[in-house]
Design a protein around this motif. Structure first.
Motif, PDB file in Angstrom:
ATOM      1  N   MET A 311       0.276 -10.962  -2.537  1.00 10.07           N
ATOM      2  CA  MET A 311      -0.472 -10.415  -1.407  1.00 10.07           C
ATOM      3  C   MET A 311       0.185 -10.806  -0.081  1.00 10.07           C
ATOM      4  O   MET A 311       0.270  -9.992   0.844  1.00 10.07           O
ATOM      5  CB  MET A 311      -1.923 -10.918  -1.446  1.00 10.07           C
ATOM      6  CG  MET A 311      -2.753 -10.294  -2.566  1.00 10.07           C
ATOM      7  SD  MET A 311      -4.350 -11.125  -2.809  1.00 10.07           S
ATOM      8  CE  MET A 311      -5.093 -10.926  -1.199  1.00 10.07           C
ATOM      9  N   LYS A 312       0.658 -12.047  -0.005  1.00 10.82           N
ATOM     10  CA  LYS A 312       1.321 -12.516   1.217  1.00 10.82           C
ATOM     11  C   LYS A 312       2.561 -11.683   1.513  1.00 10.82           C
ATOM     12  O   LYS A 312       2.806 -11.297   2.672  1.00 10.82           O
ATOM     13  CB  LYS A 312       1.690 -13.996   1.061  1.00 10.82           C
ATOM     14  CG  LYS A 312       2.336 -14.594   2.303  1.00 10.82           C
ATOM     15  CD  LYS A 312       2.708 -16.053   2.087  1.00 10.82           C
ATOM     16  CE  LYS A 312       3.412 -16.624   3.316  1.00 10.82           C
ATOM     17  NZ  LYS A 312       3.855 -18.026   3.098  1.00 10.82           N
ATOM     18  N   VAL A 313       3.356 -11.369   0.470  1.00  9.40           N
ATOM     19  CA  VAL A 313       4.560 -10.547   0.647  1.00  9.40           C
ATOM     20  C   VAL A 313       4.190  -9.158   1.159  1.00  9.40           C
ATOM     21  O   VAL A 313       4.844  -8.604   2.054  1.00  9.40           O
ATOM     22  CB  VAL A 313       5.344 -10.439  -0.676  1.00  9.40           C
ATOM     23  CG1 VAL A 313       6.457  -9.399  -0.568  1.00  9.40           C
ATOM     24  CG2 VAL A 313       5.941 -11.788  -1.046  1.00  9.40           C
ATOM     25  N   VAL A 314       3.126  -8.584   0.598  1.00  2.74           N
ATOM     26  CA  VAL A 314       2.692  -7.243   1.021  1.00  2.74           C
ATOM     27  C   VAL A 314       2.313  -7.243   2.496  1.00  2.74           C
ATOM     28  O   VAL A 314       2.732  -6.363   3.263  1.00  2.74           O
ATOM     29  CB  VAL A 314       1.509  -6.752   0.160  1.00  2.74           C
ATOM     30  CG1 VAL A 314       0.914  -5.470   0.748  1.00  2.74           C
ATOM     31  CG2 VAL A 314       1.962  -6.503  -1.273  1.00  2.74           C
ATOM     32  N   TYR A 315       1.538  -8.239   2.911  1.00  4.06           N
ATOM     33  CA  TYR A 315       1.120  -8.297   4.316  1.00  4.06           C
ATOM     34  C   TYR A 315       2.307  -8.531   5.254  1.00  4.06           C
ATOM     35  O   TYR A 315       2.351  -7.976   6.361  1.00  4.06           O
ATOM     36  CB  TYR A 315       0.055  -9.376   4.514  1.00  4.06           C
ATOM     37  CG  TYR A 315      -1.337  -8.918   4.114  1.00  4.06           C
ATOM     38  CD1 TYR A 315      -1.963  -7.872   4.798  1.00  4.06           C
ATOM     39  CD2 TYR A 315      -2.013  -9.496   3.055  1.00  4.06           C
ATOM     40  CE1 TYR A 315      -3.222  -7.434   4.441  1.00  4.06           C
ATOM     41  CE2 TYR A 315      -3.280  -9.071   2.681  1.00  4.06           C
ATOM     42  CZ  TYR A 315      -3.879  -8.032   3.380  1.00  4.06           C
ATOM     43  OH  TYR A 315      -5.119  -7.584   3.011  1.00  4.06           O
ATOM     44  N   GLU A 316       3.265  -9.329   4.809  1.00  2.00           N
ATOM     45  CA  GLU A 316       4.462  -9.547   5.629  1.00  2.00           C
ATOM     46  C   GLU A 316       5.260  -8.256   5.781  1.00  2.00           C
ATOM     47  O   GLU A 316       5.784  -7.959   6.860  1.00  2.00           O
ATOM     48  CB  GLU A 316       5.335 -10.631   4.985  1.00  2.00           C
ATOM     49  CG  GLU A 316       4.780 -12.038   5.150  1.00  2.00           C
ATOM     50  CD  GLU A 316       5.578 -13.071   4.360  1.00  2.00           C
ATOM     51  OE1 GLU A 316       6.452 -12.663   3.552  1.00  2.00           O
ATOM     52  OE2 GLU A 316       5.322 -14.287   4.531  1.00  2.00           O
ATOM     53  N   THR A 317       5.355  -7.473   4.703  1.00  3.40           N
ATOM     54  CA  THR A 317       6.080  -6.197   4.767  1.00  3.40           C
ATOM     55  C   THR A 317       5.345  -5.200   5.652  1.00  3.40           C
ATOM     56  O   THR A 317       5.970  -4.474   6.434  1.00  3.40           O
ATOM     57  CB  THR A 317       6.276  -5.608   3.351  1.00  3.40           C
ATOM     58  OG1 THR A 317       6.850  -6.600   2.501  1.00  3.40           O
ATOM     59  CG2 THR A 317       7.199  -4.399   3.392  1.00  3.40           C
ATOM     60  N   LEU A 318       4.018  -5.162   5.550  1.00  2.00           N
ATOM     61  CA  LEU A 318       3.226  -4.269   6.407  1.00  2.00           C
ATOM     62  C   LEU A 318       3.403  -4.660   7.874  1.00  2.00           C
ATOM     63  O   LEU A 318       3.481  -3.796   8.749  1.00  2.00           O
ATOM     64  CB  LEU A 318       1.751  -4.338   6.017  1.00  2.00           C
ATOM     65  CG  LEU A 318       1.363  -3.709   4.671  1.00  2.00           C
ATOM     66  CD1 LEU A 318      -0.111  -3.958   4.379  1.00  2.00           C
ATOM     67  CD2 LEU A 318       1.656  -2.210   4.663  1.00  2.00           C
ATOM     68  N   GLU A 319       3.490  -5.977   8.117  1.00  2.00           N
ATOM     69  CA  GLU A 319       3.715  -6.463   9.485  1.00  2.00           C
ATOM     70  C   GLU A 319       5.068  -5.976   9.992  1.00  2.00           C
ATOM     71  O   GLU A 319       5.197  -5.532  11.138  1.00  2.00           O
ATOM     72  CB  GLU A 319       3.668  -7.996   9.484  1.00  2.00           C
ATOM     73  CG  GLU A 319       3.595  -8.633  10.855  1.00  2.00           C
ATOM     74  CD  GLU A 319       2.192  -8.611  11.454  1.00  2.00           C
ATOM     75  OE1 GLU A 319       2.114  -8.314  12.658  1.00  2.00           O
ATOM     76  OE2 GLU A 319       1.224  -8.864  10.732  1.00  2.00           O
ATOM     77  N   GLU A 320       6.079  -6.043   9.126  1.00  2.00           N
ATOM     78  CA  GLU A 320       7.424  -5.602   9.494  1.00  2.00           C
ATOM     79  C   GLU A 320       7.450  -4.109   9.807  1.00  2.00           C
ATOM     80  O   GLU A 320       8.186  -3.654  10.690  1.00  2.00           O
ATOM     81  CB  GLU A 320       8.396  -5.910   8.353  1.00  2.00           C
ATOM     82  CG  GLU A 320       9.855  -5.603   8.676  1.00  2.00           C
ATOM     83  CD  GLU A 320      10.794  -5.950   7.529  1.00  2.00           C
ATOM     84  OE1 GLU A 320      11.968  -5.529   7.578  1.00  2.00           O
ATOM     85  OE2 GLU A 320      10.365  -6.649   6.592  1.00  2.00           O
TER      86      GLU A 320
END
Length: 424
Positions: A311-320
């Motif tokens: 989930m953390k990776v997904v949110y970081e990618t969405l942030e990017e």
């Protein structure tokens, strides 16, 4: 007696190599076999990637260092140890868990007399194998050439030695003989084609926006069950496989509920930790489906013990991608594999959570109700009497909003509904 021939393709035997650079690392620590959770998780995922790419993992090597060795990724002693492992295990290739520099690849290859690839090449290779549409193949080739163009220095000899296997799929072997100028020309050509792809996507999005049908972008970690969910909702017949990156090409399908309300669901490329920036750049037009959606449906594999990391990776990618401010509904999928653990599932960053099993179609109606609830938060309540001469507006309310009450009176059709501002 007829001769028999072995037709099964030989799987590459690979050794996984990682450097542990935890902030908790202390130079006085011994170099034992204890591996931290972060490195252990990353290596398990790298083994899954290798399996998806058609390789067999026959060994692992982890070194604790304050930072990767600038010349060989791992230290000299570990290089010697790795050379012995290659011989002992009859390994065909080494796969490193980080992106390597040209010098690191060259020095390791020469020191081990074995093919050396990194995590980025592994992921690019899987994308190349799974790309089906011309757009997908175009994006993968562009990402591969960008990666290789930055590594031509020092790779000339090793490229000429490469045969089949991981890291050699994609645009074709002709690229192995290309010099920097030819690759640059090819990248320029592909960039021009990508502009046409982006323009085509923009045109399609504008057509959708004119229809005013709410769009839901399905995002999530690779193999979370996004394609299975899209099929369950819309009978899209998208490929479903229990593999990483089984589907790359985005698919958009319409769902019409019994009350006439419609939604557009778009499946997107799965995310993964250490997703190569070349892929993010090449697939930006595809990933940006989330940017233009009305709501993001974040699908999480609740049965994966590392789902919080994912989930953390997904949110970081969405942030990017600049889409983290969109309303988000988190769907904890594969709950059919869980017992009492379901009660602890939570996502504090989302606007709501639901628990579903896309495979067995459970919880989907609750999920749709939650989607409507989140989208309706910006709707306007109306009570109007529509003249019979304008009865067609009732259909617009059914299509774009929620019709709560409808009465046929002498002066017209009395309507109580919740509709988007443009319709109000």
């Amino acid at each position: 007696m007829a001769e028999t021939y072995e037709t099964e393709e030989k799987r590459e035997r690979v050794i996984l190599v990682a450097v542990e650079t935890s902030v908790l690392y202390n130079s006085s620590m011994d170099d034992g076999d204890t591996v931290s959770g972060d490195v252990g998780y990353s290596l398990r995922e790298l083994e899954e990637l290798a399996e998806t790419a058609g390789a067999e993992t026959v060994g692992r090597l982890v070194q604790k260092r304050e930072s990767p060795h600038p010349g060989t990724y791992i230290g000299k002693g570990k290089v010697d140890e790795l050379r012995e492992m290659v011989a002992e295990l009859s390994a065909d290739a080494i796969v490193c868990d980080d992106e390597l520099s040209p010098a690191q690849i060259t020095n390791l290859s020469e020191g081990l007399q074995c093919k050396v690839i990194d995590r980025t090449v592994m992921i690019l290779d899987i994308f190349a194998a799974h790309a089906r549409t011309s757009e997908g193949k175009l994006q993968v080739e562009l990402a591969q050439l960008r990666y290789r163009s930055s590594r031509l220095t020092g790779l000339g000899v090793s490229l000429s030695r490469l045969g089949g296997g991981i890291g050699t799929r994609g645009p074709g072997e002709k690229k192995l003989e290309m010099d920097r100028r030819l690759i640059k020309e090819r990248i320029s050509f592909l960039n021009r084609q990508m502009k046409d792809v982006v323009q085509n996507r923009d045109t399609i999005r504008k057509q959708r926006s004119r229809n005013e049908i709410p769009t839901v972008a399905i995002v999530g970690y690779t193999n979370a069950g996004k394609s299975t969910l899209l099929n369950a909702l819309t009978k899209a017949q998208v490929l479903e496989e229990d593999k990483l990156f089984a589907t790359l090409d985005p698919t958009t399908r319409t769902l019409e509920r019994e009350d006439g309300q419609k939604f557009l669901f778009t499946d997107t490329v799965g995310f993964i930790s250490k997703l190569p920036h070349q892929l993010v750049r090449a697939f930006r037009s595809t990933l940006e489906e989330a940017k233009f959606a009305d709501l993001i449906l974040h699908v999480v594999d609740a049965s994966n013990p590392e789902y919080d990391r994912q989930m953390k990776v997904v949110y970081e990618t969405l942030e990017e991608l600049g889409v983290a401010d969109k309303p988000i509904l988190t769907a904890f999928n594969k709950t059919d594999r869980l017992g009492d653990d379901m009660v602890s599932l939570k996502d504090l960053k989302s606007d709501g959570t639901v628990q579903i099993s896309a495979k067995y179609h459970t919880g989907l109606e609750d999920m749709l109700e939650k989607i409507v609830e989140i989208l309706d938060s910006g709707f306007v309540d109306i009570e109007v009497t529509i003249p019979y001469s304008e009865a067609g507006k009732i259909q617009q309310i059914r299509r774009y909003g929620r019709l709560e009450r409808e009465e046929y009176r002498e002066e017209g059709i009395y309507v109580k509904a919740s509709v988007p501002p443009f319709l109000a």
